[in-house]
Each structure stands twice: as structure tokens, then as C-alpha cells.
Design a protein around this motif. Structure first.
Motif, PDB file in Angstrom:
ATOM      1  N   UNK A 142       2.341  13.018   0.765  1.00 36.60           N
ATOM      2  CA  UNK A 142       2.384  11.723   0.836  1.00 36.60           C
ATOM      3  C   UNK A 142       3.508  11.095   2.280  1.00 36.60           C
ATOM      4  N   UNK A 143       4.261  12.098   2.335  1.00 41.30           N
ATOM      5  CA  UNK A 143       5.584  11.607   3.350  1.00 41.30           C
ATOM      6  C   UNK A 143       5.093  11.162   4.542  1.00 41.30           C
ATOM      7  N   UNK A 144       4.219  12.045   5.362  1.00 44.43           N
ATOM      8  CA  UNK A 144       3.896  11.473   6.541  1.00 44.43           C
ATOM      9  C   UNK A 144       3.238  10.062   6.644  1.00 44.43           C
ATOM     10  N   UNK A 145       2.555   9.693   5.428  1.00 45.30           N
ATOM     11  CA  UNK A 145       2.209   8.384   5.260  1.00 45.30           C
ATOM     12  C   UNK A 145       2.944   7.246   5.234  1.00 45.30           C
ATOM     13  N   UNK A 146       4.190   7.564   4.884  1.00 41.84           N
ATOM     14  CA  UNK A 146       5.299   6.652   4.755  1.00 41.84           C
ATOM     15  C   UNK A 146       6.241   6.557   5.948  1.00 41.84           C
ATOM     16  N   UNK A 168      18.821  14.015  -4.124  1.00 37.29           N
ATOM     17  CA  UNK A 168      17.689  13.155  -4.361  1.00 37.29           C
ATOM     18  C   UNK A 168      17.161  12.329  -3.018  1.00 37.29           C
ATOM     19  N   UNK A 169      16.052  12.493  -2.733  1.00 44.14           N
ATOM     20  CA  UNK A 169      15.852  11.688  -1.660  1.00 44.14           C
ATOM     21  C   UNK A 169      15.068  10.363  -2.077  1.00 44.14           C
ATOM     22  N   UNK A 170      14.707   9.692  -1.249  1.00 47.10           N
ATOM     23  CA  UNK A 170      14.008   8.338  -1.522  1.00 47.10           C
ATOM     24  C   UNK A 170      12.804   8.347  -2.562  1.00 47.10           C
ATOM     25  N   UNK A 171      12.971   7.298  -3.367  1.00 49.70           N
ATOM     26  CA  UNK A 171      11.840   6.930  -4.325  1.00 49.70           C
ATOM     27  C   UNK A 171      12.005   5.642  -4.565  1.00 49.70           C
ATOM     28  N   UNK A 172      10.861   4.962  -4.935  1.00 50.15           N
ATOM     29  CA  UNK A 172      10.544   3.539  -4.987  1.00 50.15           C
ATOM     30  C   UNK A 172      11.668   2.858  -6.268  1.00 50.15           C
ATOM     31  N   UNK A 173      12.128   3.700  -7.156  1.00 48.53           N
ATOM     32  CA  UNK A 173      12.930   3.520  -8.323  1.00 48.53           C
ATOM     33  C   UNK A 173      14.440   3.560  -7.815  1.00 48.53           C
ATOM     34  N   UNK A 174      14.741   3.542  -6.581  1.00 43.48           N
ATOM     35  CA  UNK A 174      16.052   3.618  -6.173  1.00 43.48           C
ATOM     36  C   UNK A 174      16.745   4.723  -6.656  1.00 43.48           C
ATOM     37  N   UNK A 175      16.204   5.821  -6.533  1.00 42.09           N
ATOM     38  CA  UNK A 175      16.933   7.427  -6.778  1.00 42.09           C
ATOM     39  C   UNK A 175      17.127   7.489  -8.160  1.00 42.09           C
ATOM     40  N   UNK A 232       0.970  -1.109   0.171  1.00 40.08           N
ATOM     41  CA  UNK A 232       0.006  -0.005  -0.057  1.00 40.08           C
ATOM     42  C   UNK A 232       0.776   1.254   0.082  1.00 40.08           C
ATOM     43  N   UNK A 233       2.036   1.103   0.831  1.00 45.82           N
ATOM     44  CA  UNK A 233       2.781   2.372   0.700  1.00 45.82           C
ATOM     45  C   UNK A 233       3.345   2.559  -0.676  1.00 45.82           C
ATOM     46  N   UNK A 234       3.577   1.564  -1.558  1.00 43.89           N
ATOM     47  CA  UNK A 234       4.437   1.857  -2.825  1.00 43.89           C
ATOM     48  C   UNK A 234       3.210   2.501  -3.717  1.00 43.89           C
ATOM     49  N   UNK A 235       2.111   2.551  -3.166  1.00 44.41           N
ATOM     50  CA  UNK A 235       1.291   3.322  -4.213  1.00 44.41           C
ATOM     51  C   UNK A 235       1.442   4.814  -3.710  1.00 44.41           C
ATOM     52  N   UNK A 236       2.080   5.374  -2.788  1.00 48.51           N
ATOM     53  CA  UNK A 236       2.258   6.707  -2.508  1.00 48.51           C
ATOM     54  C   UNK A 236       3.449   7.336  -3.200  1.00 48.51           C
ATOM     55  N   UNK A 237       3.505   8.609  -3.420  1.00 47.40           N
ATOM     56  CA  UNK A 237       4.781   9.161  -3.893  1.00 47.40           C
ATOM     57  C   UNK A 237       5.678   9.930  -2.738  1.00 47.40           C
ATOM     58  N   UNK A 238       6.697   9.135  -2.583  1.00 51.33           N
ATOM     59  CA  UNK A 238       7.457   9.645  -1.280  1.00 51.33           C
ATOM     60  C   UNK A 238       8.234  11.117  -1.403  1.00 51.33           C
ATOM     61  N   UNK A 239       8.155  11.651  -2.517  1.00 48.88           N
ATOM     62  CA  UNK A 239       8.623  12.753  -2.730  1.00 48.88           C
ATOM     63  C   UNK A 239       7.459  13.861  -2.710  1.00 48.88           C
TER      64      UNK A 239
END
Length: 182
Positions: free
Chosen positions: A56-60, A84-91, A45-52
């Protein structure tokens, strides 16, 4: 006599309730979230959020990572380059493979490592350029699992690559910006 019968019936009902509760004990909500299956579902479910995205950041992330990213933003104000902060695609923001179905982030494994800690191994593949492994270090905070740090795994194809935590990398950027200011 009526009072005695009433008390006997009340005691019987109380005993039946206690017995029923013991035999039908449901796990506490906290306990039901302490399984690898639940953590896996939470990460998916977290992977559906955009970490940048700020929303969405407080959800993750835990407060620790949110604080680090806040300080990164402050350091970026006068920086020559951004962080470049965290993203699901390894930055990775560029695309190697034109076929988007081959660019995949997958959850490989989940482990409960402590009473309130877990790890989730992920992999980002964008053939033939990228095959990035990383591990989410998760903490059960309040009533949910959150990312407390990310362990970026060494890239065997790069000679000087080492395992590094996201927090270490971000703190290094912040320190570098402080030094550049002086």
C-alpha cells in the motif's frame, strides 16, 4: 467548381469544430484534480489503505517518503527498538476506549496551497486518552496526489511536545542508529 465547394465545406466544418471545442471546453484531467473536493476524495480513498503495508505504501507516499522509510528499515536491522512510521491513528497502536465506534479518524479540512501542493488536516480520537491532530502535506506527482510529509501537531497536554515533520522524525531515528553503531 467542385473543388471550390469541397474546400468551402471543409473550411466550414473545420470552423464549426474549432468553435464547438472552444465552447464545450472540458477541463484537462490535471485541472480537474486540482480542486479541494478532489483532494478530499483522494485522501478519503487513501484512508482505506494501510500505510505500514509494503504493497500500500506506493499508493500513498511520494518517492521522498518511500526512500526515507526504506532507510528506516535498513537502520532498524540492528536497532534495539523499531521506528513507528505513519499510520492513520497518529502512531498509536494501543486502544484506550473499548467502544470501537468512538475511535475515529476524521478528515477535518483540505486546502490547496499551491499549483501542485495541498494540505489535509486530520484528527484521531480515542477517548479519553487520545486526541491527535496532524496535517498531510500533499504533492501532485504525475497524475495523482500523494503524501509528501506529515506534520504532527504539538500535543497541548504534553509539556515537551512540539510540531514535527514525519521526515524529520524518521531522519532523526536513522541518525541515532548510525551513532549507536559507532
Amino acid at each position: 467548381m467542385k473543388a471550390t465547394k469541397f474546400l468551402a465545406v471543409a473550411a466550414f466544418c473545420l470552423a464549426a469544430c474549432v468553435y464547438s471545442c472552444k465552447n464545450n471546453k472540458q477541463p484537462a484531467q490535471d485541472e480537474s484534480k486540482q480542486t479541494a473536493d478532489y483532494v478530499k476524495q483522494r485522501v478519503e480513498n487513501m484512508m482505506k489503505c494501510n500505510p505500514i503495508m509494503d504493497a500500500d505504501m506506493p499508493k500513498l507516499f511520494t518517492a521522498k517518503i518511500l526512500d526515507i522509510y526504506k532507510r528506516v528499515k535498513e537502520a532498524e536491522e540492528n536497532a534495539l527498538s523499531g521506528y513507528m512510521g505513519f499510520n492513520w491513528t497518529g502512531k498509536v497502536f494501543d486502544v484506550c476506549c473499548e467502544d470501537s465506534t468512538k475511535r475515529v479518524v476524521s478528515l477535518k479540512d483540505v486546502r490547496i496551497t499551491g499549483e501542485r501542493t495541498a494540505e489535509a488536516d486530520l484528527n484521531y480520537v480515542d477517548p479519553p486518552c487520545y486526541n491527535i491532530d496532524y496535517t498531510l502535506l500533499l504533492v501532485f506527482d504525475g497524475d495523482e496526489w500523494y503524501i509528501d510529509d506529515i506534520l504532527w501537531k504539538r500535543d497541548p497536554s504534553l509539556e515537551d511536545s512540539v510540531d514535527i515533520l514525519e521526515s524529520q522524525e524518521a531522519e532523526g531515528f536513522i541518525e541515532e542508529q548510525k551513532e549507536n553503531k559507532q
